[in-house]
Design an enzyme around this catalytic site. Structure first.
Site: not given
Length: 210
Positions: A10-12, A15-16, A22, A62, A89, A115, A157
């Protein structure tokens, strides 16, 4: 017949641009984001050039917005796009929407330690791990291979990185190191990957962190 997969992100989004995480929450595309998917759709139409294909995308907002723009360039009716939950995502669970990694690490150092100890298998509270994403993406990729032909996929992403890693037989570390472009897309074909840059017109924007 072997499958060819065109994999788009997806495009920017707003929030990006601000660095907000997100996950499976949503934010609208920015003007730059719209320009990115418009350029990707235009470039992809040139590559397909009348070739038959199916179009499938994540059902998050998005990706719906991005897929709609791409579909116009490809001559696909919006109602004909297939929406597949397996392409959503990764969800960070309780951390979806957090202002950034620094906010998580500051407020929850114990989670940051977990993590960092095992990034691939770390599952966010009420969320997913990278392994969970791989487990849901693997059958989707297998179905593309079984069907053959050309598939246009609009996703995210992390999902796209995991899919590329699976397709190319990469290690977990190599998969993590893959990029997540919004001004390029990838063609997966014959066991190889090609990165296709797109010409995005100049658009006002701020500095982004992700």
């Amino acid at each position: 017949m072997a499958a060819t997969i065109y994999l788009l992100r997806h495009g920017e989004t707003t929030w990006n641009r601000s660095g907000r995480l997100q996950g499976q929450l949503d934010a609208p595309l920015t003007r730059l984001g719209l320009a990115q998917v418009d350029a990707a759709g235009r470039a992809l139409a040139g590559f397909l050039n009348g070739t038959g294909f199916r179009m499938v995308a994540s059902p998050l907002g998005r990706t719906r917005q991005s897929a709609a723009v791409v579909a116009e360039h490809l001559g696909v009716d919006y109602e004909a796009i297939a929406w597949d939950d397996r392409l959503k995502e990764i969800t960070l669970g309780d951390f979806d929407g957090v202002p950034g990694w620094h906010a998580i690490d500051h407020a929850h150092p114990e989670e940051a330690a977990r993590r960092n100890a095992d990034p691939w298998n770390y599952r966010y509270p009420n969320g997913e791990s990278s392994q969970d994403v791989q487990d849901r993406v693997r059958p989707f990729l297998a179905e593309c291979h079984a069907a053959g032909g050309v598939h246009v996929v609009v996703a995210h992403g992390v999902v796209n990185k995991v899919m590329r890693g699976l397709y190319l037989g990469l290690t977990r570390e190599q998969t993590f190191a893959l990029d997540r472009p919004q001004d390029a897309f990838h063609r997966l074909e014959a066991g190889t990957e090609a990165r296709i840059e797109v010409a995005v017109p100049d658009s006002p924007r701020a500095e982004t962190t992700v």
